[in-house]
Design a protein around this motif. Sequence first.
Motif, PDB file in Angstrom:
ATOM      1  N   GLN A  96     -12.823  -3.474  16.875  1.00 28.42           N
ATOM      2  CA  GLN A  96     -13.733  -4.488  16.339  1.00 28.42           C
ATOM      3  C   GLN A  96     -13.654  -4.591  14.816  1.00 28.42           C
ATOM      4  OE1 GLN A  96     -14.630  -1.428  16.951  1.00 28.42           O
ATOM      5  NE2 GLN A  96     -15.816  -0.873  15.138  1.00 28.42           N
ATOM      6  N   GLY A  97     -13.028  -3.628  14.192  1.00 30.63           N
ATOM      7  CA  GLY A  97     -12.846  -3.660  12.752  1.00 30.63           C
ATOM      8  C   GLY A  97     -13.910  -2.876  12.004  1.00 30.63           C
ATOM      9  N   THR A  98     -13.539  -2.419  10.821  1.00 33.77           N
ATOM     10  CA  THR A  98     -14.476  -1.739   9.932  1.00 33.77           C
ATOM     11  C   THR A  98     -14.279  -2.276   8.526  1.00 33.77           C
ATOM     12  OG1 THR A  98     -15.300   0.437   9.215  1.00 33.77           O
ATOM     13  CG2 THR A  98     -12.918   0.232   9.499  1.00 33.77           C
ATOM     14  N   GLN A  99     -15.386  -2.548   7.845  1.00 33.43           N
ATOM     15  CA  GLN A  99     -15.329  -3.169   6.520  1.00 33.43           C
ATOM     16  C   GLN A  99     -15.042  -2.143   5.442  1.00 33.43           C
ATOM     17  OE1 GLN A  99     -15.847  -6.582   5.517  1.00 33.43           O
ATOM     18  NE2 GLN A  99     -15.118  -5.765   3.559  1.00 33.43           N
ATOM     19  N   VAL A 100     -14.089  -2.454   4.600  1.00 31.79           N
ATOM     20  CA  VAL A 100     -13.801  -1.658   3.409  1.00 31.79           C
ATOM     21  C   VAL A 100     -14.003  -2.561   2.188  1.00 31.79           C
ATOM     22  CG1 VAL A 100     -12.001  -0.474   2.088  1.00 31.79           C
ATOM     23  CG2 VAL A 100     -12.192  -0.105   4.562  1.00 31.79           C
ATOM     24  N   THR A 101     -14.851  -2.125   1.279  1.00 28.62           N
ATOM     25  CA  THR A 101     -15.118  -2.885   0.069  1.00 28.62           C
ATOM     26  C   THR A 101     -14.860  -1.986  -1.129  1.00 28.62           C
ATOM     27  OG1 THR A 101     -16.807  -4.192   1.200  1.00 28.62           O
ATOM     28  CG2 THR A 101     -16.807  -4.234  -1.205  1.00 28.62           C
ATOM     29  N   VAL A 102     -13.986  -2.452  -2.015  1.00 23.29           N
ATOM     30  CA  VAL A 102     -13.633  -1.691  -3.204  1.00 23.29           C
ATOM     31  C   VAL A 102     -14.155  -2.440  -4.426  1.00 23.29           C
ATOM     32  CG1 VAL A 102     -11.780  -0.594  -4.506  1.00 23.29           C
ATOM     33  CG2 VAL A 102     -11.551  -0.895  -2.032  1.00 23.29           C
ATOM     34  N   SER A 103     -15.041  -1.805  -5.155  1.00 24.70           N
ATOM     35  CA  SER A 103     -15.623  -2.435  -6.337  1.00 24.70           C
ATOM     36  C   SER A 103     -14.826  -2.076  -7.587  1.00 24.70           C
ATOM     37  CB  SER A 103     -17.074  -2.007  -6.502  1.00 24.70           C
ATOM     38  OG  SER A 103     -17.142  -0.620  -6.726  1.00 24.70           O
ATOM     39  N   SER A 104     -14.803  -3.010  -8.520  1.00 22.82           N
ATOM     40  CA  SER A 104     -14.030  -2.776  -9.755  1.00 22.82           C
ATOM     41  C   SER A 104     -14.888  -2.108 -10.824  1.00 22.82           C
ATOM     42  CB  SER A 104     -13.490  -4.102 -10.281  1.00 22.82           C
ATOM     43  OG  SER A 104     -14.547  -5.001 -10.491  1.00 22.82           O
TER      44      SER A 104
ATOM     45  N   VAL B  20       0.815  -1.216   0.000  1.00 24.97           N
ATOM     46  CA  VAL B  20       0.000   0.000   0.000  1.00 24.97           C
ATOM     47  C   VAL B  20       0.852   1.271   0.000  1.00 24.97           C
ATOM     48  CG1 VAL B  20      -1.878  -1.209   1.177  1.00 24.97           C
ATOM     49  CG2 VAL B  20      -0.214   0.112   2.515  1.00 24.97           C
ATOM     50  N   LYS B  21       2.151   1.116  -0.028  1.00 27.84           N
ATOM     51  CA  LYS B  21       3.046   2.278   0.022  1.00 27.84           C
ATOM     52  C   LYS B  21       2.779   3.193  -1.171  1.00 27.84           C
ATOM     53  CE  LYS B  21       6.904   1.438   1.874  1.00 27.84           C
ATOM     54  NZ  LYS B  21       8.255   0.904   2.181  1.00 27.84           N
ATOM     55  N   GLY B  22       2.735   4.486  -0.878  1.00 27.81           N
ATOM     56  CA  GLY B  22       2.452   5.457  -1.927  1.00 27.81           C
ATOM     57  C   GLY B  22       0.972   5.739  -2.090  1.00 27.81           C
ATOM     58  N   ARG B  23       0.127   4.903  -1.469  1.00 29.47           N
ATOM     59  CA  ARG B  23      -1.324   5.090  -1.569  1.00 29.47           C
ATOM     60  C   ARG B  23      -1.948   5.349  -0.199  1.00 29.47           C
ATOM     61  NH1 ARG B  23      -4.427   0.966  -3.069  1.00 29.47           N
ATOM     62  NH2 ARG B  23      -2.995  -0.681  -2.380  1.00 29.47           N
ATOM     63  N   PHE B  24      -1.404   4.736   0.844  1.00 24.63           N
ATOM     64  CA  PHE B  24      -1.948   4.866   2.195  1.00 24.63           C
ATOM     65  C   PHE B  24      -0.982   5.667   3.066  1.00 24.63           C
ATOM     66  CE2 PHE B  24      -4.623   0.684   2.491  1.00 24.63           C
ATOM     67  CZ  PHE B  24      -5.204   0.974   1.262  1.00 24.63           C
ATOM     68  N   THR B  25      -1.533   6.464   3.976  1.00 26.45           N
ATOM     69  CA  THR B  25      -0.730   7.150   4.979  1.00 26.45           C
ATOM     70  C   THR B  25      -1.389   7.014   6.347  1.00 26.45           C
ATOM     71  OG1 THR B  25      -1.830   9.260   4.530  1.00 26.45           O
ATOM     72  CG2 THR B  25       0.240   8.850   3.380  1.00 26.45           C
ATOM     73  N   ILE B  26      -0.571   6.966   7.375  1.00 29.59           N
ATOM     74  CA  ILE B  26      -1.058   6.893   8.748  1.00 29.59           C
ATOM     75  C   ILE B  26      -0.672   8.171   9.472  1.00 29.59           C
ATOM     76  CG2 ILE B  26       1.036   5.679   9.526  1.00 29.59           C
ATOM     77  CD1 ILE B  26      -0.746   4.166  11.550  1.00 29.59           C
ATOM     78  N   SER B  27      -1.574   8.654  10.298  1.00 25.18           N
ATOM     79  CA  SER B  27      -1.308   9.867  11.064  1.00 25.18           C
ATOM     80  C   SER B  27      -2.085   9.809  12.369  1.00 25.18           C
ATOM     81  CB  SER B  27      -1.691  11.114  10.263  1.00 25.18           C
ATOM     82  OG  SER B  27      -3.081  11.127   9.994  1.00 25.18           O
ATOM     83  N   ARG B  28      -1.760  10.718  13.262  1.00 30.88           N
ATOM     84  CA  ARG B  28      -2.491  10.761  14.526  1.00 30.88           C
ATOM     85  C   ARG B  28      -2.822  12.206  14.878  1.00 30.88           C
ATOM     86  NH1 ARG B  28      -0.213   8.127  19.004  1.00 30.88           N
ATOM     87  NH2 ARG B  28       1.477   7.057  17.961  1.00 30.88           N
TER      88      ARG B  28
ATOM     89  N   LYS C 185      -7.877  -0.169  -4.548  1.00 25.40           N
ATOM     90  CA  LYS C 185      -7.972  -1.259  -5.505  1.00 25.40           C
ATOM     91  C   LYS C 185      -8.892  -2.348  -4.950  1.00 25.40           C
ATOM     92  CE  LYS C 185      -3.122  -0.551  -6.782  1.00 25.40           C
ATOM     93  NZ  LYS C 185      -1.778  -1.187  -6.902  1.00 25.40           N
ATOM     94  N   PRO C 186      -9.489  -3.163  -5.803  1.00 27.67           N
ATOM     95  CA  PRO C 186     -10.339  -4.251  -5.300  1.00 27.67           C
ATOM     96  C   PRO C 186      -9.607  -5.152  -4.294  1.00 27.67           C
ATOM     97  CG  PRO C 186     -10.723  -3.953  -7.629  1.00 27.67           C
ATOM     98  CD  PRO C 186      -9.556  -3.046  -7.267  1.00 27.67           C
ATOM     99  N   GLU C 187      -8.312  -5.332  -4.467  1.00 27.81           N
ATOM    100  CA  GLU C 187      -7.549  -6.186  -3.546  1.00 27.81           C
ATOM    101  C   GLU C 187      -7.350  -5.553  -2.167  1.00 27.81           C
ATOM    102  OE1 GLU C 187      -6.677  -5.301  -6.661  1.00 27.81           O
ATOM    103  OE2 GLU C 187      -4.481  -4.991  -6.820  1.00 27.81           O
ATOM    104  N   ASP C 188      -7.760  -4.296  -2.005  1.00 28.68           N
ATOM    105  CA  ASP C 188      -7.734  -3.662  -0.683  1.00 28.68           C
ATOM    106  C   ASP C 188      -8.965  -4.030   0.140  1.00 28.68           C
ATOM    107  OD1 ASP C 188      -6.405  -0.754  -2.292  1.00 28.68           O
ATOM    108  OD2 ASP C 188      -5.288  -2.238  -1.114  1.00 28.68           O
ATOM    109  N   THR C 189      -9.908  -4.720  -0.465  1.00 28.19           N
ATOM    110  CA  THR C 189     -11.120  -5.120   0.244  1.00 28.19           C
ATOM    111  C   THR C 189     -10.784  -6.025   1.421  1.00 28.19           C
ATOM    112  OG1 THR C 189     -12.514  -4.929  -1.712  1.00 28.19           O
ATOM    113  CG2 THR C 189     -13.297  -6.392   0.031  1.00 28.19           C
ATOM    114  N   ALA C 190     -11.238  -5.626   2.604  1.00 24.95           N
ATOM    115  CA  ALA C 190     -10.923  -6.368   3.829  1.00 24.95           C
ATOM    116  C   ALA C 190     -11.609  -5.690   5.007  1.00 24.95           C
ATOM    117  CB  ALA C 190      -9.414  -6.396   4.080  1.00 24.95           C
ATOM    118  N   VAL C 191     -11.556  -6.359   6.150  1.00 25.71           N
ATOM    119  CA  VAL C 191     -11.901  -5.710   7.406  1.00 25.71           C
ATOM    120  C   VAL C 191     -10.615  -5.092   7.946  1.00 25.71           C
ATOM    121  CG1 VAL C 191     -12.766  -5.985   9.752  1.00 25.71           C
ATOM    122  CG2 VAL C 191     -13.752  -7.340   7.874  1.00 25.71           C
ATOM    123  N   TYR C 192     -10.691  -3.817   8.285  1.00 28.99           N
ATOM    124  CA  TYR C 192      -9.527  -3.090   8.768  1.00 28.99           C
ATOM    125  C   TYR C 192      -9.628  -2.909  10.288  1.00 28.99           C
ATOM    126  CZ  TYR C 192      -7.913  -2.087   4.066  1.00 28.99           C
ATOM    127  OH  TYR C 192      -7.425  -2.220   2.783  1.00 28.99           O
ATOM    128  N   TYR C 193      -8.523  -3.207  10.959  1.00 31.00           N
ATOM    129  CA  TYR C 193      -8.459  -3.128  12.408  1.00 31.00           C
ATOM    130  C   TYR C 193      -7.367  -2.171  12.852  1.00 31.00           C
ATOM    131  CZ  TYR C 193     -10.900  -7.638  12.159  1.00 31.00           C
ATOM    132  OH  TYR C 193     -11.791  -8.654  11.886  1.00 31.00           O
TER     133      TYR C 193
END
Length: 124
Positions: A116-124, A66-74, A89-97
């Motif tokens: 508890q996680g949050t669902q991310v769904t990326v459609s093509s 995910v480098k170059g596409r995702f950033t983390i901050s606080r 991207k569709p392959e980023d589809t997952a539950v994120y914790y």
Amino acid sequence: QVQLVESGGGLVQAGGSLRLSCSASDATISNYAMGWFRQAPGKGREFVATIGSSGGSGATFIANSVKGRFTISRDNAKNTVYLQMNSLKPEDTAVYYCAVSNVITMSTRLYDYWGQGTQVTVSS
């Protein structure tokens, strides 16, 4: 006991963006390293990003996938950590914790508390 609550997930088209938030109660997140992980159906939990404590280096590490596409901050004033996700991207589809650790690490075993996680769904 640290309580973590993720939000911001949802359905987005490929190429779109989302910003995930992780809010903590009963803990001051600036004192801890915070991490984001994801788990797709039928797969193990995968490291995404981590940020060191504000009292430490405050360094960030991002997974190569995910480098170059995702950033983390606080935002310590809001006791919240963010994961900005662009060019999804569709392959980023997952539950994120999100999770809390005393050390900055990519290892799930070293994180003590999880949301508890949050669902991310990326459609093509």
